[in-house]
Design an enzyme around this catalytic site. Structure first.
Site, mmCIF file in Angstrom:
data_model
loop_
_atom_site.group_PDB
_atom_site.id
_atom_site.type_symbol
_atom_site.label_atom_id
_atom_site.label_comp_id
_atom_site.label_asym_id
_atom_site.label_seq_id
_atom_site.Cartn_x
_atom_site.Cartn_y
_atom_site.Cartn_z
ATOM 1 N N SER A 48 0.838 -1.203 0.000
ATOM 2 C CA SER A 48 0.000 0.000 0.000
ATOM 3 C C SER A 48 0.872 1.252 0.000
ATOM 4 C CB SER A 48 -0.923 0.016 1.225
ATOM 5 O OG SER A 48 -0.170 -0.219 2.402
ATOM 6 N N LYS A 116 4.057 -11.479 3.710
ATOM 7 C CA LYS A 116 2.643 -11.594 3.321
ATOM 8 C C LYS A 116 2.575 -11.666 1.800
ATOM 9 C CE LYS A 116 -0.432 -8.071 3.469
ATOM 10 N NZ LYS A 116 -0.837 -8.046 2.054
ATOM 11 N N GLU A 118 -0.446 -12.292 -1.588
ATOM 12 C CA GLU A 118 -1.859 -12.312 -1.950
ATOM 13 C C GLU A 118 -2.178 -13.571 -2.770
ATOM 14 O OE1 GLU A 118 -3.023 -8.636 -3.849
ATOM 15 O OE2 GLU A 118 -2.147 -7.427 -2.244
ATOM 16 N N GLU A 189 -9.646 -9.245 3.205
ATOM 17 C CA GLU A 189 -9.888 -7.847 2.832
ATOM 18 C C GLU A 189 -11.136 -7.729 1.962
ATOM 19 O OE1 GLU A 189 -6.558 -5.656 1.245
ATOM 20 O OE2 GLU A 189 -7.834 -3.941 0.717
#
Ligand code: KIV
Length: 276
Positions: A48, A116, A118, A189
């Site tokens: 982000s 992390k 995705e 999310e």
């Protein structure tokens, strides 16, 4: 207020004890130090950073070099929290070897204690391989910002029944696949609260929600949303706990005015020749 060092192994206990896990993003030393000393459980150097630090429209352009740079700044500030580094787009999807090398760099060079990435079922082999070489992995499913082109934007996922991409049953399979591959936690999310509740109840590992309702085992927010450090759009799920944009604007405006009026620097901000 910071307590003992949080480790990956503490998170399972927190889920078992129904102790909610608080996670925040951070990208530099001062904010990481503030959050760490405030007692946050997990600090994430998220991709982000492309949007909130660099002003890009998505997370896609973020590079390994950039994540590593911010990770090192945050690692210097971290005393208590578990530090997680985000694998940026196309730094782990190409091959298992690429994922191993880049995840290893986040740990070895950046000072992360976990990474992390995705993706659900399609990332299971990658997660398994990283876990096999003792790199703890946090999964991330639902509205995965690295998939904006497939999703047609930052859109809530799992609203529709079915097993296609972004559908409810697919997300249940994704959650199970990430857990079975050995991830220690799972970010959910942008999914309906009801689905997040179901995934959380089924999962043995902690779920950390962002826009996924109140029943996840923990919550994560981007620090700029928490601190009100944004000028424009704020997602519905993000609650601002301060308005630092307004505060910073007021401070800068006062400073500029005082410089122009020669009110700053005052005598107490000046040095003098001794004895003069
Ligand atoms: O990149 C990021 O900051 C994230 C969190 C929002 C979970 O992935």
């Amino acid at each position: 207020m910071a307590k003992d060092k949080i480790r990956v192994t503490d998170l399972a206990r927190m889920k078992a004890d129904h102790a909610p896990i608080a996670m925040l993003t951070a990208y530099d030393f001062p904010f990481a130090r503030i959050f760490d000393r405030a007692g946050v459980d997990i600090l994430l150097v998220g991709d982000s950073l492309g949007m909130v630090v660099q002003g890009a429209e998505s997370t896609l352009p973020v590079t390994m070099t950039e994540v590593l740079y911010h990770l090192k700044l945050v690692a210097r500030a971290r005393e208590h929290a578990l530090l997680v580094g985000d694998l940026p787009f196309m730094s782990y999807q190409v091959s298992l070897e690429q994922a191993l090398r880049n995840a290893g760099r986040l740990i070895k060079e950046g000072g992360a204690e976990a990474v992390k990435l995705e993706g659900g079922v399609v990332m299971a082999d990658t997660i398994r391989r990283l876990v096999e070489v003792d790199i703890p992995v946090m999964g991330h499913i639902g509205l995965t910002p690295q998939s904006i082109h497939r999703m047609g934007g930052h859109r809530v996922q799992g609203r529709r029944a079915g097993s296609g991409p972004g559908c409810r049953e697919r997300l249940l399979e994704d959650a199970q696949a990430v857990e079975q591959a050995g991830a220690f936690a799972l970010v959910l999310e942008g999914i309906p609260a009801e689905l997040a509740t179901e995934i959380t109840e089924r999962a043995a590992i902690p779920t950390i929600g962002i826009g996924a309702g109140p029943n996840c085992d923990g919550q994560v927010l981007v620090m700029h949303d928490v601190l009100g450090l944004t000028d424009g759009f704020r997602p519905r799920f993000a609650k601002p706990y301060a308005n630092l944009w307004r505060e910073a604007t007021a401070a800068a405006t006062s400073y500029i005015r005082e410089v122009r009026e020669r009110a700053f620097p005052a005598d107490e901000h000046s040095f003098h020749v001794k004895g003069a």
